[in-house]
Design a protein around this motif. Sequence first.
Motif, PDB file in Angstrom:
ATOM      1  N   GLY A 163      26.386  -7.473  18.331  1.00  0.00           N
ATOM      2  CA  GLY A 163      25.500  -6.177  18.426  1.00  0.00           C
ATOM      3  C   GLY A 163      26.080  -5.146  19.330  1.00  0.00           C
ATOM      4  N   PHE A 164      26.598  -5.433  20.463  1.00  0.00           N
ATOM      5  CA  PHE A 164      27.188  -4.742  21.427  1.00  0.00           C
ATOM      6  C   PHE A 164      28.162  -3.872  20.940  1.00  0.00           C
ATOM      7  N   TRP A 165      29.296  -4.320  20.296  1.00  0.00           N
ATOM      8  CA  TRP A 165      30.196  -3.437  19.617  1.00  0.00           C
ATOM      9  C   TRP A 165      29.624  -2.506  18.496  1.00  0.00           C
ATOM     10  N   LEU A 166      28.627  -2.927  17.923  1.00  0.00           N
ATOM     11  CA  LEU A 166      27.855  -2.141  16.816  1.00  0.00           C
ATOM     12  C   LEU A 166      27.389  -1.174  17.614  1.00  0.00           C
ATOM     13  N   SER A 167      26.501  -1.422  18.564  1.00  0.00           N
ATOM     14  CA  SER A 167      25.866  -0.408  19.136  1.00  0.00           C
ATOM     15  C   SER A 167      26.908   0.618  19.933  1.00  0.00           C
ATOM     16  N   LEU A 168      28.229   0.013  20.336  1.00  0.00           N
ATOM     17  CA  LEU A 168      28.982   0.765  21.017  1.00  0.00           C
ATOM     18  C   LEU A 168      29.661   1.942  19.928  1.00  0.00           C
ATOM     19  N   ALA A 169      29.946   1.339  18.609  1.00  0.00           N
ATOM     20  CA  ALA A 169      30.591   2.272  17.489  1.00  0.00           C
ATOM     21  C   ALA A 169      29.610   3.392  17.006  1.00  0.00           C
TER      22      ALA A 169
END
Length: 468
Positions: free
Chosen positions: A20-26
């Motif tokens: 979820g962190f990387w999805l929100s980052l991207a």
Amino acid sequence: MRNILLIFRRDYLGYVKAWGFWLSLAAVPLLMIIGAALAGFAAQSSPVRYFAVVEPGSIYANAIEAEFQRREQADAERTSEIVEQLDLPAMGEDDARAAAEGAGVANRKFIAVPAPAESIDGLRPYLLGEKTVSGPLGDKPLFAALILAEDGSELEYWSDDVNVDQLRYLAQDAMLRLARRDALTEAGLDEDFLQTVDDAAFAVPARRIRTVEEQDAAGNEVTMADRAPMFVAGGLAYFLWLMVFSIIQYLLMGTIEERSNKIFDTLLTSVKLPELLAGKLLAVFAVTSTMMLSWGLFAFAGGTVVATQIPGVGNIIEPFAAALANPAIIVPGLISFILGYIMYGMIFMALGSLCDTIQEAQTLLSPMMILLMLPMFAIFIAFQDPGSPLVDIASWIPFFTPFLLILRMPHDPPLWEVLAQMGLMAAFALLILWLSTKVYRAGAVHGAGIGDMGGMLKRMVGLKGKAA
């Protein structure tokens, strides 16, 4: 120090390992690209619409066409100014104006066609799409009709679409210019009289007062180099606000999860409470810094691409880079940034330690949002008028000082005020740190809840004896 780093490593990896962190980052740069692409596509794909003007002659139709041309010429002049500012070698000013004028005609979204009927009853099937009219782009329904009223007092605008008003507003401007031209003609004046008067008016160029030495070196014209420090300071203040706003979710949710799962008991058998708090605050700071750094690299990469494709953009970026490297701005900015982050971070972490469930945390979100929106309003006011007395007063309020001190630096406030506000910020941050540690201990270790906050505050100030 080793325990702090262990806590930092545990929490930081716990956040960044989640999908979820990387999805929100991207998601942010991806949504920006999609939004820009959709906006460009919407502008280009907007349908071309036919309209007709019903009148005995062609006076009003010609006035509307002249308004179209006037706006296209204004766009061409703005393009020429940009070309001149960027010093583009590939296209001269005349070529840029001709290209812009040609693009304006080619991209026109409203095209005049001969009226297929002379009355609204005759035009009704064309306006409702039951019949089509012939035009430069083939057969299309008639989007709108402008009909001169029987008494000649109005030019009525008829259309089935009540939401697209660009053509009606353009026609209003055209009628206003036509009325002015007729009034000038009746007065025996040339129709370009007002334009001649406007052209004869004195210009009011912006000049900046400097010392004689500075004026000899840099001149007195106001340039982007003069305005860049304020934009940079505003960006730093907003960046701090955005980072503080971003930590709420991580601090609240992480603290609630560890409290409900009794993880605090295990952690406190190995580390001291100050070490636990320092490690957690540092981890969340690293998480939000990772997000901001990633978005900053995306913006830098995008800016580099634009700079390589459009010569002269580097000259626009240079003043902002110089302002960002100015110690008079960046040093107070970094101090305000660190103290503001610690102050707000400890407040949110302490409040999160009092909640057992997400529902309890949601009762705290509203006051937290209000607490965060107040600095945002202060940033907006300070950006518009940094010398406002309201900004001077608000900059002494510790909750606002981290943001407003950054914004005041481009205007060279007195050194004693800068040092005094930094000292006030540091003292208040230490007070918040002490209070938050007490609240965190009561919530995380002793299981206190939101309802016990009033009693805890009384004990802290000595109204009910010593704190536990």
